[in-house]
Design an enzyme around this catalytic site. Sequence first.
Site, PDB file in Angstrom:
ATOM      1  N   LYS A 136       0.838  -1.216   0.000  1.00 32.99           N
ATOM      2  CA  LYS A 136       0.000   0.000   0.000  1.00 32.99           C
ATOM      3  C   LYS A 136       0.869   1.260   0.000  1.00 32.99           C
ATOM      4  O   LYS A 136       0.635   2.172  -0.782  1.00 32.99           O
ATOM      5  CB  LYS A 136      -0.910  -0.044   1.240  1.00 32.99           C
ATOM      6  N   SER A 137       1.864   1.303   0.881  1.00 33.84           N
ATOM      7  CA  SER A 137       2.735   2.493   0.961  1.00 33.84           C
ATOM      8  C   SER A 137       3.421   2.764  -0.374  1.00 33.84           C
ATOM      9  O   SER A 137       3.506   3.907  -0.824  1.00 33.84           O
ATOM     10  CB  SER A 137       3.838   2.269   2.002  1.00 33.84           C
ATOM     11  N   GLY A 178      -4.648   7.963   5.049  1.00 35.39           N
ATOM     12  CA  GLY A 178      -3.779   8.895   5.769  1.00 35.39           C
ATOM     13  C   GLY A 178      -2.506   9.196   4.995  1.00 35.39           C
ATOM     14  O   GLY A 178      -2.008  10.324   5.015  1.00 35.39           O
ATOM     15  N   SER A 236       8.053   9.552  11.744  1.00 41.71           N
ATOM     16  CA  SER A 236       6.895   9.329  10.882  1.00 41.71           C
ATOM     17  C   SER A 236       7.336   9.382   9.435  1.00 41.71           C
ATOM     18  O   SER A 236       7.827  10.410   8.953  1.00 41.71           O
ATOM     19  CB  SER A 236       5.826  10.391  11.137  1.00 41.71           C
ATOM     20  N   GLN A 254       5.404   9.312   6.968  1.00 44.63           N
ATOM     21  CA  GLN A 254       4.491  10.174   6.209  1.00 44.63           C
ATOM     22  C   GLN A 254       4.956  11.624   6.274  1.00 44.63           C
ATOM     23  O   GLN A 254       4.997  12.321   5.256  1.00 44.63           O
ATOM     24  CB  GLN A 254       3.074  10.048   6.767  1.00 44.63           C
ATOM     25  N   ASP A 313       2.516  -0.668  11.942  1.00 46.17           N
ATOM     26  CA  ASP A 313       1.177  -1.157  11.570  1.00 46.17           C
ATOM     27  C   ASP A 313       0.933  -2.590  12.040  1.00 46.17           C
ATOM     28  O   ASP A 313      -0.191  -3.091  11.936  1.00 46.17           O
ATOM     29  CB  ASP A 313       0.998  -1.049  10.049  1.00 46.17           C
ATOM     30  N   ARG A 345      -7.125  -2.774   9.759  1.00 45.47           N
ATOM     31  CA  ARG A 345      -6.220  -3.682  10.479  1.00 45.47           C
ATOM     32  C   ARG A 345      -6.907  -4.305  11.697  1.00 45.47           C
ATOM     33  O   ARG A 345      -6.586  -5.407  12.109  1.00 45.47           O
ATOM     34  CB  ARG A 345      -4.926  -2.966  10.856  1.00 45.47           C
TER      35      ARG A 345
HETATM   36  C1  S3P Z   1       3.008   5.007   6.205  1.00 48.69           C
HETATM   37  C2  S3P Z   1       3.665   5.329   7.347  1.00 48.69           C
HETATM   38  C3  S3P Z   1       3.162   4.990   8.690  1.00 48.69           C
HETATM   39  C4  S3P Z   1       2.112   3.900   8.644  1.00 48.69           C
HETATM   40  C5  S3P Z   1       1.105   4.122   7.563  1.00 48.69           C
HETATM   41  C6  S3P Z   1       1.772   4.230   6.206  1.00 48.69           C
HETATM   42  C7  S3P Z   1       3.590   5.447   4.921  1.00 48.69           C
HETATM   43  O1  S3P Z   1       2.611   6.164   9.259  1.00 48.69           O
HETATM   44  O2  S3P Z   1       1.459   3.774   9.880  1.00 48.69           O
HETATM   45  O3  S3P Z   1       0.178   3.051   7.539  1.00 48.69           O
HETATM   46  O4  S3P Z   1       3.170   4.935   3.863  1.00 48.69           O
HETATM   47  O5  S3P Z   1       4.478   6.301   4.936  1.00 48.69           O
HETATM   48  P1  S3P Z   1       3.567   7.189  10.061  1.00 48.69           P
HETATM   49  O6  S3P Z   1       4.826   7.235   9.330  1.00 48.69           O
HETATM   50  O7  S3P Z   1       2.915   8.516  10.085  1.00 48.69           O
HETATM   51  O8  S3P Z   1       3.697   6.583  11.435  1.00 48.69           O
END
Ligand code: S3P
Length: 439
Positions: free
Chosen positions: A26-27, A100, A173, A175, A326, A399
């Site tokens: 997914k990421s 997110g 993080s 993200q 996750d 999840r």
């Molecule tokens: C993700 C980073 C994680 C993870 C999310 C996907 C990403 O979040 O929990 O499901 O794709 O960069 P954080 O980096 O904000 O913890």
Amino acid sequence: MSAATKSVRFEPARKLKGSVTPPADKSISHRAAIFGAMAAEPVRVENYLMAEDTISTLNAVRQLGALVTVDESTNLVTVRGTGLRNTTELDAPIDVGNAGTLMRLLPGWLAGQEGRSYTLDGDASIRRRPVDRIAEPLRRMGAEIDATDDRLPPFTVHGSRLRSIAYELPVASAQVKSCVLLAGLVADGATTVIEPAPSRDHTERMLAAAGVTVHRNGRHITVTNVDELVLDDLVVPGDPSSAAFLIAAGVLVPGSRIQVAGSGTNWTRTGFHRIVRRMGGIVVGELEEALGEGVVGTEPIGDLEIAHGPLTGTVVEPDEVPLAIDELPLVALLGCFAEGETVVRGAEELKFKESDRIATVVDGLNGLGGDLEATDDGFVVRGTGGLRGGTIHSHGDHRLAMLGAIAGLASQEGVEVVGMEAAEVSYPAFASDIAALLG
Ligand code: S3P
């Protein structure tokens, strides 16, 4: 997310056997679509994840002017992007759905679209997830952000000419790191992000593959601005976070022996494998050193062999948290079956996921007969050797739905999962993959 609430019962399993290929990551799929939209030339993405979250990303980049074609039979996606600085002006919000990652990465790109403004909104779960963590560095770079109560969606990004910054992340993080690095591509000069601990590095890998100079020096990651991204074709590996549910099932159900094929083995995503091994579960075949050998696209990939083993409790320390973020709900589940205590510390971030995963995991597993206690930054699980079963609610969190399902397979009396449709967000074939392992 699908409107109707679906309840599904998962009965205790005798044993699991066979081989499954987990869904695409997914990421990495989110990043492939976004970076493809930013690129100068069309990008082919093989094995794109066709799930609700990553379909939201395809729709978002389409709104921004990218031409996206999808071959549903092969999951081949082609993205003909707009280039770095030419997104289409919009008069409607971008709907990120439940995603997110989309909500936090896209603004990094949009912040540099001088003179254009974009509003992002999503479902009820997204509306409780903070965006102040990305607003702060983007404002420092020169963008203007208007958020609800200054921290929540819907929020508007007013694109500006950006200046580079050095930004120390308050929490690890991927993200937020990715958001700042994307803004850095269109800022003046070189932008540095300082991470408190390593987190997934898919953005750094993909940007390097797209011709960006990405330097890592300890906890510092620096990107230099570019005129364009030129990405080769990408292949998305299997998602280790989805594979983790299969691994947990194989480890928990006595007599099981399963293979998980083609899963991503990037070290920043395999913290769960290391935790499971420490607890006594058997996960073999991962080739952490196989970077280069068996590399798919920009990422390493491997096949895993999983077998049941008696478990003992463990402590997950803060540095390990971003490498298994996750999968921590599954660590709680394994803890219920282990001998002794399992403790997770430094995981306050769980409160800001698709649900407040400290509360939903602790309450959910306690409702099935577990003995868990929530702490400010994680949980303590007192292992009782098993779980009775009962009913668990997904709270719209994919999840949590899949956690309930695996708990059911390993339980004494079975588990009814209310809101199983949430699994569509990341793993639409979850039920059929589990059915295949049950034989
Ligand atoms: C993700 C980073 C994680 C993870 C999310 C996907 C990403 O979040 O929990 O499901 O794709 O960069 P954080 O980096 O904000 O913890």
